[in-house]
Enzyme design. Structure first.
Site, PDB file in Angstrom:
ATOM      1  N   SER A  32       1.422  57.239 -24.815  1.00 46.36           N
ATOM      2  CA  SER A  32       0.177  56.515 -24.595  1.00 46.36           C
ATOM      3  C   SER A  32      -0.735  57.349 -23.689  1.00 46.36           C
ATOM      4  O   SER A  32      -1.009  58.500 -24.008  1.00 46.36           O
ATOM      5  CB  SER A  32       0.471  55.131 -24.022  1.00 46.36           C
ATOM      6  OG  SER A  32      -0.647  54.286 -24.141  1.00 46.36           O
ATOM      7  N   ARG A  42      -5.672  42.211 -19.258  1.00 49.65           N
ATOM      8  CA  ARG A  42      -4.297  42.427 -19.707  1.00 49.65           C
ATOM      9  C   ARG A  42      -3.995  41.643 -20.972  1.00 49.65           C
ATOM     10  O   ARG A  42      -3.259  42.119 -21.845  1.00 49.65           O
ATOM     11  CB  ARG A  42      -3.331  42.016 -18.599  1.00 49.65           C
ATOM     12  CG  ARG A  42      -1.861  42.264 -18.937  1.00 49.65           C
ATOM     13  CD  ARG A  42      -1.581  43.741 -19.144  1.00 49.65           C
ATOM     14  NE  ARG A  42      -0.155  44.020 -19.197  1.00 49.65           N
ATOM     15  CZ  ARG A  42       0.367  45.233 -19.226  1.00 49.65           C
ATOM     16  NH1 ARG A  42      -0.420  46.295 -19.198  1.00 49.65           N
ATOM     17  NH2 ARG A  42       1.666  45.412 -19.274  1.00 49.65           N
ATOM     18  N   ASP A  55       1.944  50.504 -34.791  1.00 47.88           N
ATOM     19  CA  ASP A  55       1.059  50.642 -33.641  1.00 47.88           C
ATOM     20  C   ASP A  55      -0.372  50.275 -34.019  1.00 47.88           C
ATOM     21  O   ASP A  55      -0.964  50.870 -34.927  1.00 47.88           O
ATOM     22  CB  ASP A  55       1.120  52.087 -33.126  1.00 47.88           C
ATOM     23  CG  ASP A  55       0.522  52.271 -31.741  1.00 47.88           C
ATOM     24  OD1 ASP A  55      -0.299  51.439 -31.319  1.00 47.88           O
ATOM     25  OD2 ASP A  55       0.886  53.263 -31.084  1.00 47.88           O
ATOM     26  N   HIS A  88       2.886  49.299 -30.459  1.00 47.58           N
ATOM     27  CA  HIS A  88       2.689  50.435 -29.556  1.00 47.58           C
ATOM     28  C   HIS A  88       3.804  50.558 -28.514  1.00 47.58           C
ATOM     29  O   HIS A  88       4.288  51.657 -28.232  1.00 47.58           O
ATOM     30  CB  HIS A  88       1.330  50.281 -28.864  1.00 47.58           C
ATOM     31  CG  HIS A  88       0.982  51.401 -27.941  1.00 47.58           C
ATOM     32  ND1 HIS A  88       0.719  52.678 -28.376  1.00 47.58           N
ATOM     33  CD2 HIS A  88       0.844  51.427 -26.584  1.00 47.58           C
ATOM     34  CE1 HIS A  88       0.432  53.453 -27.340  1.00 47.58           C
ATOM     35  NE2 HIS A  88       0.505  52.726 -26.241  1.00 47.58           N
ATOM     36  N   ASP A  89       4.221  49.444 -27.944  1.00 48.91           N
ATOM     37  CA  ASP A  89       5.239  49.460 -26.890  1.00 48.91           C
ATOM     38  C   ASP A  89       6.621  49.879 -27.370  1.00 48.91           C
ATOM     39  O   ASP A  89       7.545  49.994 -26.555  1.00 48.91           O
ATOM     40  CB  ASP A  89       5.350  48.075 -26.239  1.00 48.91           C
ATOM     41  CG  ASP A  89       4.319  47.865 -25.139  1.00 48.91           C
ATOM     42  OD1 ASP A  89       3.575  48.814 -24.837  1.00 48.91           O
ATOM     43  OD2 ASP A  89       4.262  46.752 -24.584  1.00 48.91           O
TER      44      ASP A  89
END
Length: 381
Positions: free
Chosen positions: A142, A212, A310, A340-341
């Site tokens: 990232s 967030r 992602d 993505h994580d």
């Protein structure tokens, strides 16, 4: 001889006044770091692996990459000295907006805007302050992947190899838009105070939590979120009432609220804005004759890793990198509904990928030429 802090402990290293790419100065900058494993070798030939953290990460890589860094693991600390810094502009030891300003108070609005290249340049100054002028490899995902890519372009003789994970060659308009929306949520909070809230209040916690929430939806996969929550109501609440009420939520709303609260408890809003802005400025082609020309000029053997689901950095962006990088070690795909994580959560797959990276960079295997790389040759791990 390199002089490193005690293993696993947080240590701050002064790097002096730091001039930014855009012409500002961070006076008396410090970079915080941790190291895992014993340093062996010299300033120019050693066993150092630098691991770069993501946006809200920190230097404690053995925790946020649990199962991958340690004795006998993929990044084997019996063999390697793993160093992880906290990025300049952060809030976990390195100089950032919340740090004391030499003239009093916190830096706040006096802290300059940073680029990804600034983060790399600060880290280079930090390593040289330690007495390290070359490392075996740099690995990051990232925002850490953007830093790793820039390392390979800015200082190609500084590292033997790079592993760039879940990132693009430059910020896309979509990425800038979604990241700017997060910044907007923070700076529109009445408690932002133009970034000078540190002596006034707790800060823009509502805006940071909202940022967030937006970000987390790009970190996770659409299928995973839907399979986990669907249209289920949060236990004891009814989001289908006659009037909308903020305390009557869908389960996914409760989950995102929780993610926002967790970040507010551990991260500074000013640092979030500074580092998100750095990501907006990420462009490997700027000042280098364009993106593809810059990538093809890369002489550093580079492994690329992407995630099939992602949303934030779609796999086609890693495919683009693979077709244009001048010295490609391979393109690998993490298959996961997580999104993505997944590079943080899919430990088994990342273990195999990182072990391949170590093997390819230590056994003399010839890297392939990235130009014209066939995406059908991608490995699915």
């Amino acid at each position: 001889m390199a002089y490193l802090a005690e293993q696993g402990t947080l240590h701050r290293t002064p790097i002096g006044d730091f001039p930014t790419e855009a012409g500002a100065t961070v006076v008396g900058a410090e970079i915080a770091y941790r190291r895992f494993g014993e340093f062996r070798g010299t300033a120019y030939a050693n066993n150092v692996l630098v691991v770069e953290h993501a946006l809200t990460g920190d230097s404690d890589a053995a925790t946020w990459w649990d199962g991958l860094i340690g004795p006998g693991l993929a990044l084997d600390t019996d063999r390697w000295c793993v160093i992880c810094t906290n990025a300049l502009g952060g809030c976990n030891g390195s100089t950032g907006p919340s740090s004391p300003h030499p003239e009093g108070g916190a830096w706040g609005s006096r802290f300059p805007a940073l680029s990804i290249r600034d983060l790399v340049e600060a880290e280079r100054k930090f390593l040289e302050t330690l007495g390290i002028y070359h490392v075996h490899g740099i690995i990051g995902g990232s925002m850490g992947g953007a830093r790793t890519l820039e390392w390979s372009l800015m200082y190609p003789t500084y590292l033997n190899a790079a592993c760039v994970i879940a990132v693009s060659a430059r910020a896309s308009a979509w990425q800038i838009g979604i990241q700017s929306a997060q910044i907007s949520a923070i700076i529109r909070d009445p408690d932002w105070h133009d970034g000078d809230y540190y002596d006034i209040c707790r800060g823009p916690v509502t805006g940071l939590a909202a940022a967030r929430r937006i970000a987390h939806l790009t970190y996770r996969g659409e299928m995973e979120i839907d399979e986990r929550f669907g249209t289920i109501a949060q236990q004891g609440e009814n989001p289908l009432g006659a009037y909308r009420r903020p305390d009557q939520r869908f389960a996914v709303d409760s989950y995102l609220d929780y993610q926002g609260i967790k970040l507010v408890e551990r991260f500074d809003a000013g640092a979030y804005v500074a580092l998100t802005e750095a990501l907006n400025r990420h462009d490997s082609g700027r000042g280098r004759g364009g993106m593809n020309k810059a990538l093809y000029s890369s002489a550093v053997p580079t492994m690329l890793v992407g995630v099939d689901t992602d949303i934030l950095y779609p796999f086609h962006q890693q495919e683009h990198l693979s077709r244009n990088l001048g010295n490609l070690l391979g393109l690998y795909k993490v298959v996961s509904p997580v999104g993505h994580d997944a590079f943080l959560t899919e430990t088994r797959q990342m273990d195999r990928i990182l072990r391949m990276f170590i093997n390819k960079t230590t056994d003399g295997a010839e890297p392939t030429d990235g130009f014209g790389h066939d995406p059908e040759g991608v490995w699915a791990i």
